[in-house]
Design an enzyme around this catalytic site. Structure first.
Site, PDB file in Angstrom:
ATOM      1  N   CYS A   1      56.779  33.513  69.260  1.00  0.00           N
ATOM      2  CA  CYS A   1      58.117  33.011  68.938  1.00  0.00           C
ATOM      3  C   CYS A   1      58.959  33.004  70.221  1.00  0.00           C
ATOM      4  O   CYS A   1      59.037  34.021  70.920  1.00  0.00           O
ATOM      5  CB  CYS A   1      58.752  33.911  67.884  1.00  0.00           C
ATOM      6  SG  CYS A   1      60.470  33.478  67.524  1.00  0.00           S
TER       7      CYS A   1
ATOM      8  N   CYS B   1      61.882  35.761  69.966  1.00  0.00           N
ATOM      9  CA  CYS B   1      61.721  37.218  70.014  1.00  0.00           C
ATOM     10  C   CYS B   1      60.364  37.685  70.533  1.00  0.00           C
ATOM     11  O   CYS B   1      60.128  38.883  70.632  1.00  0.00           O
ATOM     12  CB  CYS B   1      61.943  37.806  68.621  1.00  0.00           C
ATOM     13  SG  CYS B   1      60.611  37.403  67.473  1.00  0.00           S
TER      14      CYS B   1
ATOM     15  N   CYS C   1      60.498  32.765  61.651  1.00  0.00           N
ATOM     16  CA  CYS C   1      59.920  34.000  62.187  1.00  0.00           C
ATOM     17  C   CYS C   1      60.408  35.208  61.384  1.00  0.00           C
ATOM     18  O   CYS C   1      61.606  35.360  61.144  1.00  0.00           O
ATOM     19  CB  CYS C   1      60.355  34.134  63.650  1.00  0.00           C
ATOM     20  SG  CYS C   1      59.958  35.731  64.383  1.00  0.00           S
TER      21      CYS C   1
ATOM     22  N   CYS D   1      62.842  37.590  63.867  1.00  0.00           N
ATOM     23  CA  CYS D   1      64.196  37.229  64.318  1.00  0.00           C
ATOM     24  C   CYS D   1      64.852  36.197  63.407  1.00  0.00           C
ATOM     25  O   CYS D   1      66.006  35.832  63.623  1.00  0.00           O
ATOM     26  CB  CYS D   1      64.168  36.723  65.759  1.00  0.00           C
ATOM     27  SG  CYS D   1      63.426  35.097  65.968  1.00  0.00           S
TER      28      CYS D   1
ATOM     29  N   CYS E   1      53.735  22.544  60.882  1.00  0.00           N
ATOM     30  CA  CYS E   1      54.259  21.573  61.838  1.00  0.00           C
ATOM     31  C   CYS E   1      55.379  22.259  62.605  1.00  0.00           C
ATOM     32  O   CYS E   1      56.460  22.463  62.078  1.00  0.00           O
ATOM     33  CB  CYS E   1      54.764  20.359  61.062  1.00  0.00           C
ATOM     34  SG  CYS E   1      55.341  19.045  62.126  1.00  0.00           S
TER      35      CYS E   1
HETATM   36 ZN   LIG Z   1      61.096  35.420  66.360  1.00  0.00          ZN
END
Ligand SMILES: [Zn+2]
Length: 184
Positions: free
Chosen positions: A99, A102, A147, A150, A170
């Site tokens: 991610c 984070c 995510c 975060c 996607c």
């Molecule tokens: Zn994250």
């Protein structure tokens, strides 16, 4: 390989012709489970990555400071990057997609496939990386995913992916950070 070894090899695979002609190996549910279980084998040596159990909560201003403009708009405001713009579309090295908000690992290179959509696409995820919700931005309902650590928006989940999962995650490229397993 000498002739005798070759004949032996062919005898072991009576349908050798069509099998060799297939572009990709057919995956089984067990293959997917193994990919999910073994995701850490794609981490660069010595990499320290955060765990989903340490949530990141920042203010709007703190996120703005932390993320470049387009990443901010995608991760924090659920914007969508223009198709075909992400360098990660062409990324084929072994490694981890984390991610961009984070650092939580969300996919391995093994889970990526070419969907032809212009966005990095994956047929499964690292277990527990994302949470889903239904959004109606385009009037009809879509499955949005973000995510778990975060809350950053990554993309949408569709059901036209390759077998056996049938999933197409996607993902906006700007929501991801690629960590190659070995330095190029
Ligand atoms: Zn994250």
């Amino acid at each position: 390989m000498d002739r005798r070894t070759l004949l032996k090899a062919l005898a072991a695979f009576p349908f050798a012709g069509p099998v060799f002609a297939q572009p990709t190996k057919k995956m089984s549910t067990q293959d997917i489970e193994a990919m999910q279980k073994n995701w850490k084998s794609f981490l660069p040596a010595g990499a320290v990555v955060p765990s989903a159990s340490e949530p990141v909560k920042l203010s709007k201003d703190e996120w703005k400071k932390r993320l470049p403009g387009e990443s901010y708009r995608v991760l924090r405001e659920e914007a969508t990057e223009r198709a075909g713009t992400s360098p990660l579309n062409a990324e084929k090295r072994p490694g981890i997609f984390a991610c961009a908000g984070c650092g939580l690992p969300v996919f391995t290179s093994e889970m990526k496939y070419e969907s032809g959509t212009g966005w990095p696409s994956f047929f499964t995820t690292i277990p527990g990386a994302f949470e889903k919700k239904t959004d109606y931005f385009l009037i009809y309902p879509r499955t949005e995913y973000h995510c778990i650590r975060c809350g950053g928006h990554h993309g949408h989940l569709f059901d036209d992916g390759p077998a056996p999962t049938g999933q197409r995650w996607c993902n906006n490229g700007v929501a991801l950070k690629f960590l190659p397993k070995t330095a190029a």
